[in-house]
Design an enzyme around this catalytic site. Structure first.
Site, PDB file in Angstrom:
ATOM      1  CE1 TYR A 289      34.322 -10.912  -4.773  1.00 38.10           C
ATOM      2  CE2 TYR A 289      36.553 -11.449  -5.501  1.00 38.10           C
ATOM      3  CZ  TYR A 289      35.606 -10.518  -5.105  1.00 38.10           C
ATOM      4  OH  TYR A 289      35.952  -9.185  -5.046  1.00 38.10           O
TER       5      TYR A 289
ATOM      6  N   GLY B 268      43.093  -4.656  -7.153  1.00 35.98           N
ATOM      7  CA  GLY B 268      43.835  -5.630  -6.351  1.00 35.98           C
ATOM      8  C   GLY B 268      43.471  -5.411  -4.896  1.00 35.98           C
TER       9      GLY B 268
ATOM     10  N   GLY C 154      29.281  -6.013  -4.029  1.00 35.60           N
ATOM     11  CA  GLY C 154      29.827  -7.359  -4.158  1.00 35.60           C
ATOM     12  C   GLY C 154      30.064  -7.963  -2.795  1.00 35.60           C
TER      13      GLY C 154
HETATM   14  P1  NDP Z   1      32.305  -3.533   1.222  1.00 35.81           P
HETATM   15  O1  NDP Z   1      31.992  -4.855   1.835  1.00 35.81           O
HETATM   16  O2  NDP Z   1      33.139  -2.547   1.969  1.00 35.81           O
HETATM   17  O3  NDP Z   1      30.926  -2.807   0.798  1.00 35.81           O
HETATM   18  C1  NDP Z   1      30.011  -3.516   0.040  1.00 35.81           C
HETATM   19  C2  NDP Z   1      28.847  -2.602  -0.332  1.00 35.81           C
HETATM   20  O4  NDP Z   1      27.949  -3.368  -1.138  1.00 35.81           O
HETATM   21  C3  NDP Z   1      28.045  -2.139   0.871  1.00 35.81           C
HETATM   22  O5  NDP Z   1      27.522  -0.844   0.610  1.00 35.81           O
HETATM   23  C4  NDP Z   1      26.930  -3.171   0.950  1.00 35.81           C
HETATM   24  O6  NDP Z   1      25.754  -2.700   1.609  1.00 35.81           O
HETATM   25  C5  NDP Z   1      26.665  -3.395  -0.528  1.00 35.81           C
HETATM   26  N1  NDP Z   1      26.014  -4.663  -0.811  1.00 35.81           N
HETATM   27  C6  NDP Z   1      26.427  -5.908  -0.477  1.00 35.81           C
HETATM   28  N2  NDP Z   1      25.517  -6.825  -0.888  1.00 35.81           N
HETATM   29  C7  NDP Z   1      24.516  -6.126  -1.493  1.00 35.81           C
HETATM   30  C8  NDP Z   1      23.277  -6.495  -2.079  1.00 35.81           C
HETATM   31  N3  NDP Z   1      22.870  -7.780  -2.172  1.00 35.81           N
HETATM   32  N4  NDP Z   1      22.481  -5.513  -2.558  1.00 35.81           N
HETATM   33  C9  NDP Z   1      22.859  -4.209  -2.480  1.00 35.81           C
HETATM   34  N5  NDP Z   1      24.015  -3.806  -1.962  1.00 35.81           N
HETATM   35  C10 NDP Z   1      24.831  -4.757  -1.451  1.00 35.81           C
HETATM   36  O7  NDP Z   1      32.948  -3.870  -0.208  1.00 35.81           O
HETATM   37  P2  NDP Z   1      34.334  -3.366  -0.855  1.00 35.81           P
HETATM   38  O8  NDP Z   1      34.386  -1.892  -0.887  1.00 35.81           O
HETATM   39  O9  NDP Z   1      35.449  -4.128  -0.239  1.00 35.81           O
HETATM   40  O10 NDP Z   1      34.173  -3.931  -2.347  1.00 35.81           O
HETATM   41  C11 NDP Z   1      33.467  -3.200  -3.353  1.00 35.81           C
HETATM   42  C12 NDP Z   1      33.599  -3.960  -4.672  1.00 35.81           C
HETATM   43  O11 NDP Z   1      34.975  -4.063  -5.020  1.00 35.81           O
HETATM   44  C13 NDP Z   1      33.056  -5.386  -4.612  1.00 35.81           C
HETATM   45  O12 NDP Z   1      32.444  -5.705  -5.840  1.00 35.81           O
HETATM   46  C14 NDP Z   1      34.306  -6.214  -4.393  1.00 35.81           C
HETATM   47  O13 NDP Z   1      34.131  -7.532  -4.851  1.00 35.81           O
HETATM   48  C15 NDP Z   1      35.315  -5.427  -5.220  1.00 35.81           C
HETATM   49  N6  NDP Z   1      36.718  -5.629  -4.835  1.00 35.81           N
HETATM   50  C16 NDP Z   1      37.165  -5.288  -3.565  1.00 35.81           C
HETATM   51  C17 NDP Z   1      38.491  -5.419  -3.235  1.00 35.81           C
HETATM   52  C18 NDP Z   1      39.036  -4.995  -1.891  1.00 35.81           C
HETATM   53  O14 NDP Z   1      40.255  -5.098  -1.682  1.00 35.81           O
HETATM   54  N7  NDP Z   1      38.231  -4.495  -0.978  1.00 35.81           N
HETATM   55  C19 NDP Z   1      39.456  -6.009  -4.188  1.00 35.81           C
HETATM   56  C20 NDP Z   1      38.875  -6.322  -5.478  1.00 35.81           C
HETATM   57  C21 NDP Z   1      37.557  -6.134  -5.768  1.00 35.81           C
HETATM   58  P3  NDP Z   1      25.662  -2.742   3.240  1.00 35.81           P
HETATM   59  O15 NDP Z   1      26.530  -1.626   3.731  1.00 35.81           O
HETATM   60  O16 NDP Z   1      24.218  -2.537   3.510  1.00 35.81           O
HETATM   61  O17 NDP Z   1      26.174  -4.085   3.663  1.00 35.81           O
END
Ligand code: NDP
Length: 242
Positions: free
Chosen positions: A147, A178, A84
């Site tokens: 989002y 969260g 995401g």
């Molecule tokens: P990060 O930004 O730390 O990691 C995102 C991961 O998704 C990376 O591995 C990235 O790859 C990959 N990614 C992004 N875009 C694509 C794409 N188009 N195709 C394939 N892979 C992709 O994210 P978070 O750990 O923070 O978040 C993970 C999930 O949790 C998300 O869906 C986010 O919306 C959700 N979330 C997060 C929260 C938070 O507090 N962090 C809170 C609530 C929800 P690469 O490393 O190559 O960029």
């Protein structure tokens, strides 16, 4: 034989914790990523988990990559749609590209990946689809119409898929985190964190990625077979979704 799990965006942040948690629970895991080769290679070296680079927003890339993963690692029994992104702006300032990028990665991806594993799950009579939503899809968030819409839409997708899969041994659930202590959140200035974020989290701290991972591992397990169409909220009491 161990079950196989694909975790999209499984090389960093919450996804990395989910990949590791599933591996520790005995699954054979494949983790996908978008373009950060350095992080993905470091993750692979550290964990021994295979990594695959493809854009979850592109249907053909997903079809090709999933065929390759299933050939190399095994039929996918557990799919965690975790990848995401955010592209924040108030709606009056949001560009069409900011809208489309978020819809592509957070919403189109649900179709692009799940469509390519669902037939196999139906044939084998077992499947677990776990979609990572967000507190901001539940309550809405200023600056995140794109989002919030995508993360709320993900819940509708999950509920419909749960009904379709129920008689085939396939469950579909969402997890709505969260504020979680990933690199992105840790980069927020301490002052902002202490004054504007932590006071609104009743448990008084950020969540840990492993707390999301444990929830996902439970939903993936045989023991969770009667849970489907649910959204599990993991936010330290910040928002109670009905
Ligand atoms: P990060 O930004 O730390 O990691 C995102 C991961 O998704 C990376 O591995 C990235 O790859 C990959 N990614 C992004 N875009 C694509 C794409 N188009 N195709 C394939 N892979 C992709 O994210 P978070 O750990 O923070 O978040 C993970 C999930 O949790 C998300 O869906 C986010 O919306 C959700 N979330 C997060 C929260 C938070 O507090 N962090 C809170 C609530 C929800 P690469 O490393 O190559 O960029």
């Amino acid at each position: 034989m161990s079950r196989t799990a694909l975790v999209t965006g499984g090389t960093r942040g919450i996804g990395a914790a989910i990949s590791i948690g599933l591996k520790e629970a005995g699954y054979t895991v494949a983790a996908s990523y978008a373009g950060n080769d350095e992080a993905a290679n470091a993750f692979k070296a550290e964990t021994g988990i295979e990594v695959y680079k493809f854009d979850v927003g592109d249907f053909q890339s997903c079809q090709d990559a999933i065929a390759k993963i299933e050939g190399e690692v095994g039929p996918i029994d557990v799919l965690v749609n975790n990848a995401g992104i955010t592209r924040d702006a108030m709606l009056h300032k949001m560009t069409i590209d900011q809208w489309r990028d978020v819809m592509s990665t957070n919403m189109d991806s649900l179709f692009n990946t799940t469509k390519n594993v669902i037939d196999g799950m139906r044939e084998r009579g077992f499947g677990r689809i776990i979609n990572i939503s967000s507190i901001n899809g539940q309550k809405g968030q200023m600056g995140q119409t794109n989002y919030s819409a995508a993360k709320a839409g993900l819940v509708g997708f999950t509920k419909a898929l749960a009904q379709e899969g129920a008689r085939k041994g396939i469950t579909a659930n969402a997890v709505a985190p969260g504020y979680i202590a990933t690199e992105m959140v840790k980069a927020i200035p301490e002052d902002v964190l202490n004054k504007q974020i932590l006071p609104y989290i009743p448990v008084g701290r950020l969540g840990e990625p492993e707390e999301i991972a444990r929830c996902v591992a439970f939903l993936a397990s045989d023991e969770a077979g009667f849970i489907t169409g649910s959204t599990i909220t993991v936010n330290g009491g910040q928002y109670f979704a009905s």
